[in-house]
Design a protein around this motif. Structure first.
Motif, PDB file in Angstrom:
ATOM      1  N   MET A  44       8.633  12.642 -26.681  1.00 27.14           N
ATOM      2  CA  MET A  44       9.406  11.434 -26.496  1.00 27.14           C
ATOM      3  C   MET A  44       9.342  11.066 -25.016  1.00 27.14           C
ATOM      4  N   ALA A  45       8.293  10.413 -24.645  1.00 23.64           N
ATOM      5  CA  ALA A  45       8.015  10.164 -23.239  1.00 23.64           C
ATOM      6  C   ALA A  45       8.683   8.914 -22.683  1.00 23.64           C
ATOM      7  N   ASN A  46       9.267   8.097 -23.513  1.00 23.66           N
ATOM      8  CA  ASN A  46       9.876   6.880 -22.988  1.00 23.66           C
ATOM      9  C   ASN A  46      11.333   6.764 -23.426  1.00 23.66           C
ATOM     10  N   GLN A  47      11.958   5.706 -22.959  1.00 19.65           N
ATOM     11  CA  GLN A  47      13.374   5.511 -23.249  1.00 19.65           C
ATOM     12  C   GLN A  47      13.609   4.414 -24.276  1.00 19.65           C
ATOM     13  N   ASP A  48      12.602   4.022 -25.026  1.00 18.81           N
ATOM     14  CA  ASP A  48      12.754   2.959 -26.024  1.00 18.81           C
ATOM     15  C   ASP A  48      13.856   3.264 -27.031  1.00 18.81           C
ATOM     16  N   TRP A  49      13.991   4.528 -27.389  1.00 23.88           N
ATOM     17  CA  TRP A  49      14.991   4.913 -28.384  1.00 23.88           C
ATOM     18  C   TRP A  49      16.391   4.523 -27.946  1.00 23.88           C
ATOM     19  N   MET A  50      16.634   4.460 -26.644  1.00 24.15           N
ATOM     20  CA  MET A  50      17.965   4.155 -26.127  1.00 24.15           C
ATOM     21  C   MET A  50      18.361   2.687 -26.365  1.00 24.15           C
ATOM     22  N   ASN A  51      17.389   1.856 -26.695  1.00 20.79           N
ATOM     23  CA  ASN A  51      17.655   0.436 -26.905  1.00 20.79           C
ATOM     24  C   ASN A  51      17.814   0.077 -28.381  1.00 20.79           C
ATOM     25  N   ASP A  52      17.778   1.060 -29.251  1.00 16.86           N
ATOM     26  CA  ASP A  52      17.892   0.810 -30.686  1.00 16.86           C
ATOM     27  C   ASP A  52      19.299   0.310 -31.010  1.00 16.86           C
ATOM     28  N   GLU A  53      19.386  -0.733 -31.826  1.00 20.72           N
ATOM     29  CA  GLU A  53      20.684  -1.337 -32.142  1.00 20.72           C
ATOM     30  C   GLU A  53      21.622  -0.389 -32.893  1.00 20.72           C
ATOM     31  N   ARG A  54      21.074   0.613 -33.583  1.00 21.55           N
ATOM     32  CA  ARG A  54      21.912   1.550 -34.329  1.00 21.55           C
ATOM     33  C   ARG A  54      22.744   2.455 -33.426  1.00 21.55           C
ATOM     34  N   ILE A  55      22.364   2.540 -32.152  1.00 21.67           N
ATOM     35  CA  ILE A  55      23.145   3.363 -31.224  1.00 21.67           C
ATOM     36  C   ILE A  55      23.717   2.528 -30.076  1.00 21.67           C
ATOM     37  N   ALA A  56      23.727   1.225 -30.241  1.00 21.30           N
ATOM     38  CA  ALA A  56      24.239   0.330 -29.197  1.00 21.30           C
ATOM     39  C   ALA A  56      25.722   0.578 -28.914  1.00 21.30           C
ATOM     40  N   HIS A  57      26.446   1.114 -29.880  1.00 20.75           N
ATOM     41  CA  HIS A  57      27.878   1.360 -29.712  1.00 20.75           C
ATOM     42  C   HIS A  57      28.181   2.624 -28.901  1.00 20.75           C
ATOM     43  N   ILE A  58      27.165   3.422 -28.605  1.00 17.65           N
ATOM     44  CA  ILE A  58      27.359   4.671 -27.877  1.00 17.65           C
ATOM     45  C   ILE A  58      27.258   4.391 -26.372  1.00 17.65           C
ATOM     46  N   GLU A  59      28.180   4.963 -25.621  1.00 12.60           N
ATOM     47  CA  GLU A  59      28.229   4.742 -24.171  1.00 12.60           C
ATOM     48  C   GLU A  59      26.898   5.102 -23.511  1.00 12.60           C
ATOM     49  N   LYS A  60      26.493   4.277 -22.549  1.00 13.62           N
ATOM     50  CA  LYS A  60      25.208   4.459 -21.860  1.00 13.62           C
ATOM     51  C   LYS A  60      25.134   5.819 -21.155  1.00 13.62           C
ATOM     52  N   ASN A  61      26.241   6.272 -20.577  1.00  8.86           N
ATOM     53  CA  ASN A  61      26.187   7.560 -19.868  1.00  8.86           C
ATOM     54  C   ASN A  61      25.877   8.714 -20.824  1.00  8.86           C
ATOM     55  N   LYS A  62      26.291   8.607 -22.078  1.00 11.46           N
ATOM     56  CA  LYS A  62      25.967   9.642 -23.063  1.00 11.46           C
ATOM     57  C   LYS A  62      24.477   9.631 -23.389  1.00 11.46           C
ATOM     58  N   LEU A  63      23.915   8.438 -23.534  1.00 10.41           N
ATOM     59  CA  LEU A  63      22.485   8.331 -23.839  1.00 10.41           C
ATOM     60  C   LEU A  63      21.646   8.793 -22.648  1.00 10.41           C
ATOM     61  N   ASP A  64      22.074   8.447 -21.436  1.00  2.07           N
ATOM     62  CA  ASP A  64      21.373   8.909 -20.233  1.00  2.07           C
ATOM     63  C   ASP A  64      21.392  10.430 -20.152  1.00  2.07           C
ATOM     64  N   PHE A  65      22.541  11.009 -20.497  1.00  2.00           N
ATOM     65  CA  PHE A  65      22.693  12.455 -20.505  1.00  2.00           C
ATOM     66  C   PHE A  65      21.675  13.088 -21.465  1.00  2.00           C
ATOM     67  N   LEU A  66      21.562  12.545 -22.654  1.00  3.08           N
ATOM     68  CA  LEU A  66      20.617  13.081 -23.642  1.00  3.08           C
ATOM     69  C   LEU A  66      19.175  12.933 -23.172  1.00  3.08           C
ATOM     70  N   GLN A  67      18.855  11.809 -22.554  1.00  7.82           N
ATOM     71  CA  GLN A  67      17.499  11.575 -22.059  1.00  7.82           C
ATOM     72  C   GLN A  67      17.135  12.633 -21.020  1.00  7.82           C
ATOM     73  N   LYS A  68      18.047  12.905 -20.101  1.00  5.32           N
ATOM     74  CA  LYS A  68      17.799  13.926 -19.077  1.00  5.32           C
ATOM     75  C   LYS A  68      17.644  15.296 -19.721  1.00  5.32           C
ATOM     76  N   LEU A  69      18.480  15.582 -20.697  1.00  9.68           N
ATOM     77  CA  LEU A  69      18.428  16.861 -21.398  1.00  9.68           C
ATOM     78  C   LEU A  69      17.052  17.083 -22.022  1.00  9.68           C
ATOM     79  N   VAL A  70      16.549  16.087 -22.697  1.00 11.35           N
ATOM     80  CA  VAL A  70      15.255  16.212 -23.378  1.00 11.35           C
ATOM     81  C   VAL A  70      14.142  16.504 -22.372  1.00 11.35           C
TER      82      VAL A  70
END
Length: 90
Positions: free
Chosen positions: A1-27
């Motif tokens: 998963m080399a890019n951040q496209d998944w973070m823009n999916d409408e199904r997770i738009a309700h989740i706070e950006k800092n949580k998604l950033d945290f997961l991206q860094k984790l991966v």
């Protein structure tokens, strides 16, 4: 998963950006660790999430997993399924 496209999916738009950033860094950080280094990393991560007050509801986790799998390679999905099965048995 080399890019951040998944973070823009409408199904997770309700989740706070800092949580998604945290997961991206984790991966990305976990990809560079050996198996021996992963457990200490996850333990430190658990402590960090408590300090930063980051937590995920069951619904958020389900949505995130669904979206991430769509943006992952078969090998990444296999690894993810192994990790998820460990958590479901605990």
């Amino acid at each position: 998963m080399a890019n951040q496209d998944w973070m823009n999916d409408e199904r997770i738009a309700h989740i706070e950006k800092n949580k998604l950033d945290f997961l991206q860094k984790l991966v990305f950080e976990m990809q560079n660790l050996s198996d021996k280094e992963k457990l200490p990393f996850l333990m430190a991560l658990a402590t960090s999430t408590k300090k930063k007050n980051i937590s995920f509801s069951d619904g958020e986790i389900s949505s995130i997993i669904e979206v991430i799998k769509e943006h992952s390679t078969p090998d990444e999905i296999s690894k993810m399924n192994k990790i998820l099965s460990m958590f479901s048995h605990s």
